[in-house]
Design an enzyme around this catalytic site. Structure first.
Site, PDB file in Angstrom:
ATOM      1  N   GLY A  24       2.517 -11.411  10.810  1.00  0.00           N
ATOM      2  CA  GLY A  24       3.433 -10.969  11.848  1.00  0.00           C
ATOM      3  C   GLY A  24       3.581 -11.977  12.970  1.00  0.00           C
ATOM      4  CB  CYS A  27      -1.884   0.086   8.473  1.00  0.00           C
ATOM      5  SG  CYS A  27      -0.575   1.324   8.503  1.00  0.00           S
ATOM      6  CD  GLU A  56       4.736  -0.371  13.680  1.00  0.00           C
ATOM      7  OE1 GLU A  56       3.505  -0.313  13.957  1.00  0.00           O
ATOM      8  OE2 GLU A  56       5.619  -0.094  14.509  1.00  0.00           O
ATOM      9  N   GLY A  95       2.663  -5.507   7.744  1.00  0.00           N
ATOM     10  CA  GLY A  95       1.709  -6.345   7.035  1.00  0.00           C
ATOM     11  C   GLY A  95       0.606  -6.807   7.957  1.00  0.00           C
ATOM     12  CB  SER A  96      -1.814  -9.558   7.642  1.00  0.00           C
ATOM     13  OG  SER A  96      -1.011 -10.729   7.608  1.00  0.00           O
ATOM     14  CG  ASN A 144      -0.337  -0.121   2.510  1.00  0.00           C
ATOM     15  OD1 ASN A 144       0.746  -0.680   2.656  1.00  0.00           O
ATOM     16  ND2 ASN A 144      -0.989   0.409   3.525  1.00  0.00           N
TER      17      ASN A 144
END
Length: 487
Positions: A237, A287, A253, A232-233, A156
């Site tokens: 993570g 995010c 993050e 990421g997701s 993104n």
């Protein structure tokens, strides 16, 4: 299909641009025109990753011993390269990720600014001298680089997020293995190209592309990897966190379910505009995007009316076209995920106030377009109120008091960003203390963060250890050695 403009991207390992060991490739698709292949990149395998990590490990000691001023000069020269090519790189970013061309230009320029910021701040990131009672002894702390750092980034913000990870890693003397998202390898390659063009020595930065399912584990579980920084997701993570060894540092993050609270004393037009800016910019694919509007009962209908009215004027289309507010979703997978959540919201009993449909006619026929979507009558236990959707979907939730609003806002697993709209200073100050979020705003959107300010979340939005951005962003990449010297 391979179009004339498609560029073939190779891996960078130990200073050489090379194909993957199996010579297999993957395509990066234009989300505004799924018939166009923007770039062809390497479908790397585990052996390719091992070579990259070993190259970074071999280069580490020499780079760690390089004077900080020389490291800074490379970052500044790379920033020059990005700035001088901003028009081309922004166009490639829009073609590859889908965002508006204006936003793409800002992202490329922000990445250059990030390189320059760390070129300065990194040179003053030093240890301390400690007072003590022995006149014949000196006690100091020194900051040392960790070693090989694996950088894994999302699609993104496919150049600005890598820049804010790679720049502090390099300026503090670490070497890097960088894996970008498979959706956006071309613009990630441009950042690597800039640093390589600036004179970065062989092996200091290694660039690997491919599917996470093929190489994800090997990027983090190698014994030479001393740190992993990932955006990421939350699920991905958690997997990384479980796979790393005890002596590998992690910086995560992850997801968000970011609220904006609208108090009964708020400027309703302002509140509606802030909600739209936070929820629909980047087509909701941020995010820190606003996904929940928690509104006082007294002003809920007025707010909803303003929200729908403003949303109805938004234009959905190609990021290169004038006046477009919502661009395509980044991929077919992303589009289907958002449509699935809209179906879930309907099944759960939420009221679909606006949008909710995929756009497939006319100028939208060849891209991953959908209408901006607003749900009302959303309750806290619904999945669309609890789970990250990562698309242009806003859930409006009614509450009767500030206390209930805070309870609802905090009643999710995430804590990345949050905002409140109010003219009451006491309420605003109370909010900044009671909200469970790493980034807290008053009368501003939930989105956006400064280059020079710390960024990160709490709860499942982060590992809650090391922050990114600002001077705090340097701390993750160094370890402290305490030195006692007596005469």
């Amino acid at each position: 299909m391979l179009t004339a403009k498609a560029e073939i991207i190779k891996n960078l390992i130990d200073g050489d641009w090379v194909s993957s060991g199996n010579e297999e490739t993957l395509n990066s698709i234009n989300p505004a025109n799924k018939e166009e292949v923007v770039a062809v990149f390497q479908a790397s395998q585990v052996e390719d990753v091992k070579r990259a990590i070993e190259a970074a490990n071999q280069a580490f000691q020499s780079w760690a011993n390089t004077p900080p001023s020389k490291r800074a000069a490379i970052l500044n020269k790379a920033a020059d390269y990005l700035e001088s090519n901003v028009e081309q790189f922004a166009e490639e970013l829009t073609r590859e990720e889908g965002k508006a061309i204006g936003a793409s230009k800002k992202e490329v320029m922000r990445s250059a600014q990030t390189l320059r910021y760390y070129a300065v701040e990194g040179q003053s990131h030093t240890g301390e001298t400690f007072p003590q009672d022995d006149p014949d002894m000196k006690v100091t702390s020194e900051l040392e680089p960790l070693g090989v750092v694996t950088v894994i980034t999302p699609w993104n913000f496919p150049i600005s997020i890598p820049a804010r990870k790679i720049a502090p890693a390099l300026i503090t003397g670490n070497t890097v293995v960088f894996k970008p998202s498979s959706e956006t390898p071309l613009i990630a390659y441009r950042l690597v190209e800039a640093l390589y063009h600036a004179g970065l020595p062989s092996g200091v930065l290694n660039f690997i592309t491919g599917n996470s399912r093929d190489i994800g584990d090997s990027l983090v579980d190698h014994p030479a990897v001393k740190a992993v920084t990932f955006t990421g997701s939350t699920g991905a993570g958690e997997r990384i966190h479980k796979n790393v060894s005890l002596d590998t540092r992690t910086q995560m993050e992850l997801g968000g379910k970011n609220p904006i609270i609208v108090m009964d004393d708020a400027d309703i037009n302002q509140a509606a505009q802030l909600t739209i800016n936070g929820g629909f910019s980047l087509t909701g694919q941020a995010c820190t995007g606003t996904s929940r509007a928690i509104v006082m009962k007294e002003v809920k209908e007025k707010f909803l009316q303003a929200l729908v009215e403003k949303t109805s004027s938004l234009k959905v289309g190609d990021g290169f076209k004038e006046g477009v507010t919502l661009c395509p979703l980044a991929s077919e997978k992303q589009l289907q995920n958002v449509l699935n959540y809209i179906a879930i919201g309907k099944e759960e009993g939420a009221y679909l106030v606006y949008g909710g449909e995929q756009l497939t006619e006319g100028e939208h026929h060849s891209g991953y377009y959908m209408e901006p979507t607003i749900f009302s009558n959303v309750t806290p236990n619904m999945r669309i109120a609890q789970e990250e959707i990562f698309g242009p979907v806003i859930a409006v939730m009614e509450v009767e008091s500030y206390e209930e609003a805070i309870s609802v806002a905090n009643g999710v697993d995430y804590g990345l960003s949050a905002s409140i709209v109010t003219n009451n200073l006491k309420t605003a100050q109370l909010f900044t203390k009671e909200i469970q979020a790493g980034t807290v705003k008053v009368n501003r959107t939930t989105t956006g963060n400064l280059i020079n300010a710390p960024f990160g979340g709490v709860k499942k939005s982060s590992t809650s250890t090391f922050r990114e951005s600002g001077r705090a962003g340097l701390e993750f990449f160094t370890q402290i050695k305490t030195v006692y010297v007596g005469s």
